[in-house]
Design a protein around this motif. Structure first.
Motif, PDB file in Angstrom:
ATOM      1  N   LYS A  26       6.298   6.919   7.194  1.00 21.34           N
ATOM      2  CA  LYS A  26       7.071   7.203   5.978  1.00 21.34           C
ATOM      3  C   LYS A  26       7.981   8.422   6.189  1.00 21.34           C
ATOM      4  CE  LYS A  26       5.079   6.898   1.866  1.00 21.34           C
ATOM      5  NZ  LYS A  26       4.056   6.990   0.790  1.00 21.34           N
ATOM      6  N   LYS A  27       7.453   9.423   6.889  1.00 19.29           N
ATOM      7  CA  LYS A  27       8.254  10.619   7.155  1.00 19.29           C
ATOM      8  C   LYS A  27       9.467  10.274   8.013  1.00 19.29           C
ATOM      9  CE  LYS A  27       7.907  15.294   9.109  1.00 19.29           C
ATOM     10  NZ  LYS A  27       7.016  16.263   9.806  1.00 19.29           N
ATOM     11  N   MET A  28       9.232   9.473   9.064  1.00 26.64           N
ATOM     12  CA  MET A  28      10.337   9.083   9.931  1.00 26.64           C
ATOM     13  C   MET A  28      11.339   8.215   9.175  1.00 26.64           C
ATOM     14  SD  MET A  28      10.328   7.050  13.584  1.00 26.64           S
ATOM     15  CE  MET A  28       9.063   8.094  14.267  1.00 26.64           C
ATOM     16  N   ALA A  29      10.844   7.314   8.321  1.00 26.22           N
ATOM     17  CA  ALA A  29      11.727   6.452   7.535  1.00 26.22           C
ATOM     18  C   ALA A  29      12.590   7.283   6.590  1.00 26.22           C
ATOM     19  CB  ALA A  29      10.908   5.434   6.750  1.00 26.22           C
ATOM     20  N   GLY A  30      11.997   8.328   6.013  1.00 27.92           N
ATOM     21  CA  GLY A  30      12.763   9.212   5.134  1.00 27.92           C
ATOM     22  C   GLY A  30      13.901   9.903   5.868  1.00 27.92           C
ATOM     23  N   LYS A  31      13.630  10.319   7.111  1.00 27.05           N
ATOM     24  CA  LYS A  31      14.683  10.944   7.924  1.00 27.05           C
ATOM     25  C   LYS A  31      15.755   9.917   8.281  1.00 27.05           C
ATOM     26  CE  LYS A  31      11.817  14.518  10.135  1.00 27.05           C
ATOM     27  NZ  LYS A  31      11.281  14.988  11.432  1.00 27.05           N
ATOM     28  N   ALA A  32      15.314   8.727   8.675  1.00 24.46           N
ATOM     29  CA  ALA A  32      16.258   7.677   9.070  1.00 24.46           C
ATOM     30  C   ALA A  32      17.164   7.278   7.915  1.00 24.46           C
ATOM     31  CB  ALA A  32      15.491   6.456   9.582  1.00 24.46           C
ATOM     32  N   ALA A  33      16.628   7.321   6.704  1.00 23.38           N
ATOM     33  CA  ALA A  33      17.394   6.886   5.531  1.00 23.38           C
ATOM     34  C   ALA A  33      18.644   7.736   5.320  1.00 23.38           C
ATOM     35  CB  ALA A  33      16.506   6.940   4.289  1.00 23.38           C
ATOM     36  N   LYS A  34      18.594   8.990   5.730  1.00 18.69           N
ATOM     37  CA  LYS A  34      19.702   9.903   5.444  1.00 18.69           C
ATOM     38  C   LYS A  34      20.907   9.687   6.354  1.00 18.69           C
ATOM     39  CE  LYS A  34      16.380  13.372   3.897  1.00 18.69           C
ATOM     40  NZ  LYS A  34      15.733  14.670   4.192  1.00 18.69           N
ATOM     41  N   THR A  35      20.754   8.849   7.369  1.00 19.85           N
ATOM     42  CA  THR A  35      21.857   8.576   8.295  1.00 19.85           C
ATOM     43  C   THR A  35      22.296   7.125   8.145  1.00 19.85           C
ATOM     44  OG1 THR A  35      20.538   7.748  10.145  1.00 19.85           O
ATOM     45  CG2 THR A  35      20.674  10.133   9.884  1.00 19.85           C
ATOM     46  N   PRO A  36      23.492   6.773   8.669  1.00 25.77           N
ATOM     47  CA  PRO A  36      23.939   5.374   8.611  1.00 25.77           C
ATOM     48  C   PRO A  36      23.471   4.550   9.802  1.00 25.77           C
ATOM     49  CG  PRO A  36      25.724   6.747   9.401  1.00 25.77           C
ATOM     50  CD  PRO A  36      24.576   7.682   9.139  1.00 25.77           C
ATOM     51  N   SER A  37      22.617   5.123  10.661  1.00 25.04           N
ATOM     52  CA  SER A  37      22.216   4.442  11.896  1.00 25.04           C
ATOM     53  C   SER A  37      21.429   3.167  11.611  1.00 25.04           C
ATOM     54  CB  SER A  37      21.359   5.374  12.758  1.00 25.04           C
ATOM     55  OG  SER A  37      22.090   6.521  13.117  1.00 25.04           O
ATOM     56  N   THR A  38      21.543   2.212  12.543  1.00 28.86           N
ATOM     57  CA  THR A  38      20.776   0.970  12.455  1.00 28.86           C
ATOM     58  C   THR A  38      19.297   1.263  12.683  1.00 28.86           C
ATOM     59  OG1 THR A  38      22.647  -0.306  13.276  1.00 28.86           O
ATOM     60  CG2 THR A  38      20.489  -1.339  13.444  1.00 28.86           C
TER      61      THR A  38
ATOM     62  N   GLU B  95      13.723  -1.593   1.965  1.00 31.37           N
ATOM     63  CA  GLU B  95      14.251  -1.317   0.629  1.00 31.37           C
ATOM     64  C   GLU B  95      14.173   0.174   0.303  1.00 31.37           C
ATOM     65  OE1 GLU B  95      14.009  -3.496  -3.740  1.00 31.37           O
ATOM     66  OE2 GLU B  95      12.538  -3.976  -2.193  1.00 31.37           O
ATOM     67  N   ALA B  96      13.078   0.819   0.723  1.00 31.17           N
ATOM     68  CA  ALA B  96      12.943   2.265   0.488  1.00 31.17           C
ATOM     69  C   ALA B  96      14.014   3.041   1.238  1.00 31.17           C
ATOM     70  CB  ALA B  96      11.547   2.728   0.921  1.00 31.17           C
ATOM     71  N   ILE B  97      14.276   2.653   2.487  1.00 31.77           N
ATOM     72  CA  ILE B  97      15.327   3.303   3.282  1.00 31.77           C
ATOM     73  C   ILE B  97      16.678   3.138   2.600  1.00 31.77           C
ATOM     74  CG2 ILE B  97      16.627   3.109   5.445  1.00 31.77           C
ATOM     75  CD1 ILE B  97      13.916   2.452   6.803  1.00 31.77           C
ATOM     76  N   HIS B  98      16.967   1.942   2.115  1.00 35.13           N
ATOM     77  CA  HIS B  98      18.251   1.686   1.432  1.00 35.13           C
ATOM     78  C   HIS B  98      18.435   2.610   0.237  1.00 35.13           C
ATOM     79  CE1 HIS B  98      21.494  -0.280  -0.744  1.00 35.13           C
ATOM     80  NE2 HIS B  98      20.682  -0.425  -1.776  1.00 35.13           N
ATOM     81  N   HIS B  99      17.436   2.709  -0.603  1.00 35.38           N
ATOM     82  CA  HIS B  99      17.578   3.458  -1.849  1.00 35.38           C
ATOM     83  C   HIS B  99      17.600   4.971  -1.642  1.00 35.38           C
ATOM     84  CE1 HIS B  99      17.571   0.226  -4.805  1.00 35.38           C
ATOM     85  NE2 HIS B  99      16.712  -0.400  -4.028  1.00 35.38           N
ATOM     86  N   ARG B 100      17.286   5.447  -0.440  1.00 38.51           N
ATOM     87  CA  ARG B 100      17.413   6.881  -0.177  1.00 38.51           C
ATOM     88  C   ARG B 100      18.574   7.167   0.777  1.00 38.51           C
ATOM     89  NH1 ARG B 100      12.212  10.547   1.377  1.00 38.51           N
ATOM     90  NH2 ARG B 100      11.442   9.700  -0.598  1.00 38.51           N
ATOM     91  N   SER B 101      19.382   6.169   1.058  1.00 41.61           N
ATOM     92  CA  SER B 101      20.446   6.311   2.046  1.00 41.61           C
ATOM     93  C   SER B 101      21.802   6.550   1.388  1.00 41.61           C
ATOM     94  CB  SER B 101      20.522   5.027   2.881  1.00 41.61           C
ATOM     95  OG  SER B 101      21.132   3.990   2.126  1.00 41.61           O
ATOM     96  N   PRO B 102      22.825   6.876   2.186  1.00 39.36           N
ATOM     97  CA  PRO B 102      24.184   7.002   1.640  1.00 39.36           C
ATOM     98  C   PRO B 102      24.715   5.688   1.070  1.00 39.36           C
ATOM     99  CG  PRO B 102      24.022   8.030   3.819  1.00 39.36           C
ATOM    100  CD  PRO B 102      22.767   7.271   3.611  1.00 39.36           C
ATOM    101  N   TYR B 103      24.035   4.571   1.366  1.00 39.11           N
ATOM    102  CA  TYR B 103      24.465   3.255   0.873  1.00 39.11           C
ATOM    103  C   TYR B 103      23.707   2.827  -0.384  1.00 39.11           C
ATOM    104  CZ  TYR B 103      26.845   2.653   5.371  1.00 39.11           C
ATOM    105  OH  TYR B 103      27.670   2.808   6.456  1.00 39.11           O
ATOM    106  N   ALA B 104      22.970   3.760  -0.994  1.00 35.03           N
ATOM    107  CA  ALA B 104      22.101   3.399  -2.117  1.00 35.03           C
ATOM    108  C   ALA B 104      22.868   2.836  -3.315  1.00 35.03           C
ATOM    109  CB  ALA B 104      21.290   4.616  -2.553  1.00 35.03           C
ATOM    110  N   GLU B 105      24.131   3.231  -3.487  1.00 33.26           N
ATOM    111  CA  GLU B 105      24.917   2.728  -4.623  1.00 33.26           C
ATOM    112  C   GLU B 105      25.356   1.284  -4.404  1.00 33.26           C
ATOM    113  OE1 GLU B 105      25.346   4.365  -7.477  1.00 33.26           O
ATOM    114  OE2 GLU B 105      24.037   5.884  -6.606  1.00 33.26           O
ATOM    115  N   GLY B 106      25.316   0.822  -3.165  1.00 38.94           N
ATOM    116  CA  GLY B 106      25.704  -0.558  -2.858  1.00 38.94           C
ATOM    117  C   GLY B 106      24.514  -1.499  -2.953  1.00 38.94           C
TER     118      GLY B 106
END
Length: 614
Positions: free
Chosen positions: A300-312, A328-339
């Motif tokens: 979960k910690k790593m996923a939270g970090k990954a979410a903040k970047t646009p990386s695959t 889904e959790a990564i999406h909603h905490r990412s720069p793409y969350a509004e999409g």
């Protein structure tokens, strides 16, 4: 003076035994360089991420060198051009450390940055002197707190407004504060050493000390009053060693008053909490991932970090481990969350339809094509996240087309001649070993490296057994409420059997099992006799045939048969318990995990009063 202070600090730390593991304090998945990178690229990475050194790794992720800011400055002073390859000038003499080594060992190694490697020498983290000092500060704080723990605990217990009871794993009371003594009208020396069921009415504290599942905010009738209570397990080194029970309010009436005051406060601060609500929305999806084990918290910690970047992101793990939930959790905490979040199961769509499903099609592209054409999943996910589940089942021709989209960020509809730009964050998932498929030639190596930028490997449920009680408790509560049934709970033996079971279907199988148990079990308590046969067969917790066999053939009067079996099993269990304790009904009730009054009712129901030979 400065040097003197350093020597004093060092001497202090050498006196402190620090057995904290390196993996707890290291920076996981650190930035790194390949030998083919240039000095210019190294400078850019160091400056961008505000770090002073980078490990150099091989294509197999093994550490082969180190490059630091001071080394770079020396090279540039010597006239080395920025286009020089890192492999030509790196420091090849690198000291490494393992993730399970202690901070104390790391402290004694006189280097500023320590690459952390696994058993194969592959880079998994980076430990700096600052990380080591933070660990020692933490240990020092813990030691100082320990000095006053006993005195502080005694003050807290005796000055607390709430009633507090502490029991061991056998249900024996070890602490009972004055507030609780006043409430039940008994002296402390009268209750210490007794079983909690002999002191507190309708308690389940002894059950919590066995199951390890906390129960917060439950209503319990004590001394003729409805009380709000917490029952919290006590753990030591991962094992439950007892439980704490707390009376949180002086009856339910005070709870209503508090809720009223909270609602009033809520109305006053609504406007100032709008931003906080957005953050809560982001966190809500990660909170759906239930578990407190090190294995799941690390992911979960790593996923939270990954979410903040646009990386695959590539999510791997067995079927049923929750890959889409993480996506889904990564999406909603990412720069793409509004999409939008668009999900595609690549294994569920026939090969001849998958291309049109992903890329869309133009009108007239094939027989039966919709008038006006259709958008594909890539277009629908524009400015959002596309989740490609079971990507390992995709054919090689389709893999080539996916690779082109990832490289060019453009899609071309089936039957179309015009490319369209798309801005999509890709999260892929699979339950197969892509590396093995690459070796066999069934998965493109170039696509594998495009996808495998950030890797999340989800642990199977059998490797995080400490999370099983939490998952069971959560889903029991959910299905009981969803089906408008009284809250159901598991007996001690049922919980033990479910914890022992291997769960080959992982969390998905657990959820389905809980739904079946809530639907079919009679009464609020779910015993081991209610469990499916394959679970009991694996765990060896009961020789009785389970009441519910979901895969058995239909039978006539099945409900009557189930009821008879349950009553017979219950009767046998009561007789056995009474024989084991020589007829002592209080002891038998404790052994069965029920109240003494409940035992008397069951004795009467089965005609056992005065008829049990011990």
């Amino acid at each position: 003076m400065v040097d003197g202070r350093k020597e004093y600090a060092a001497a202090d730390y050498e006196k402190v035994k620090n057995i904290e593991p390196v993996h707890k304090w290291m920076t996981a998945n650190p930035f790194s360089l390949l030998t083919s990178h240039t000095l210019k690229e190294a400078v850019h990475l160091l400056d961008l991420h505000h770090i002073d050194g980078l490990p150099v790794i091989s294509f197999e992720q093994q550490v082969i060198g180190l490059i630091t800011k001071s080394r770079l400055m020396k090279l540039f002073v010597e006239g080395k051009p920025p286009e020089t390859r890192v492999g030509e000038v790196m420091n090849a003499s690198v000291v490494t450390i393992g993730p399970d080594d202690t901070i104390e060992k790391a402290y004694k190694i006189p280097v500023g940055r320590l690459p952390v490697v696994d058993e194969q020498g592959r880079l998994i983290g980076m430990l700096t002197r600052t990380d080591i000092l933070h660990s020692y500060f933490y240990i020092s704080g813990q030691l100082q707190e320990t000095i006053h723990t006993a005195e502080t605990l005694n003050v807290i217990l005796e000055s607390a407004y709430e009633g507090i009871a502490v029991i061991d794993k056998d249900g024996i009371i070890h602490e009972f504060n004055n507030a609780y003594c006043r409430f039940i009208g008994r002296r402390r020396e009268e209750v210490i050493g007794k079983h909690v069921t002999e002191v507190i009415d309708n308690t389940r504290l002894h059950i919590v000390s066995v199951t390890g599942v906390e129960e917060r905010g439950y209503i319990q009738r004590i001394q003729g009053q409805d009380m709000v209570v917490h029952r919290i397990p006590i753990r030591k080194e991962g094992e439950v060693i007892g439980a704490i029970g707390m009376l949180i309010f002086e009856g339910v009436t005070e709870l209503y008053n508090i809720l009223g005051r909270m609602q009033e406060l809520s109305r006053k601060v609504t406007e100032s909490t709008l931003l906080t609500q957005d953050n809560l929305k982001d966190n809500r999806y990660f909170e759906k991932i239930i578990g407190n084990s090190d294995a799941i918290l690390s992911v979960k910690k790593m996923a939270g970090k990954a979410a903040k970047t646009p990386s695959t992101v590539l999510i791997t793990g067995e079927s049923g481990t929750g890959k889409e939930l993480f996506a889904e959790a990564i999406h909603h905490r990412s720069p793409y969350a509004e999409g939008p979040f668009v999900s595609v199961n690549c294994a569920a769509i026939p090969e001849h339809l998958l291309e049109a499903e992903l890329f869309g099609y133009e009108e007239g592209a094939f027989t039966g094509a919709r008038k006006g054409g259709k958008q594909g999943k890539f277009e629908l996910a524009h400015k959002g996240t596309l989740f490609l589940d079971e990507i390992g089942d995709m054919t090689l021709p389709m893999q080539a087309k996916i690779l082109r989209v990832l490289q060019d960020r453009t899609v071309e509809r089936v039957g179309g001649i015009k490319s369209q730009q798309v801005d999509v964050r890709i999260v892929a998932a699979t339950n197969v070993m892509l590396e093995e498929m690459v070796r066999k030639g069934t998965f493109r190596e170039d696509l594998y490296y495009r996808l495998n930028i950030i890797r999340l490997n989800l642990p199977p449920l059998r490797e995080r057994k400490e999370d099983i009680p939490l998952l069971l408790s959560h889903h029991l509560r959910f299905f009981s409420e969803d089906f408008s049934l009284p809250q159901k709970f598991l007996s001690v033996n049922a919980m033990a059997a479910l914890k022992e079971y291997k769960w080959p279907g992982n969390v998905r199988e657990l959820i389905n099992t809980v739904e079946m148990l809530v639907s079919l079990a009679e009464g609020q308590e779910i015993s081991e006799h209610d469990l499916p046969g394959h679970i009991l067969g694996k765990s060896h917790f009961s020789s009785h045939k389970p009441a519910f066999e979901p895969f058995s053939a239909p039978k006539q009067n099945v409900l009557e048969e189930v009821k008879d079996k349950m009553l017979s099993s219950e009767k046998e269990a009561i007789i056995q318990a009474l024989r084991e304790v020589n007829g002592n009904k209080a002891a038998a009730a404790r052994k069965l995990g029920i109240q003494r009054s409940t035992l008397y009712e069951k004795l009467k129901k089965h005609g056992l009063i005065g008829n049990v030979s011990v």
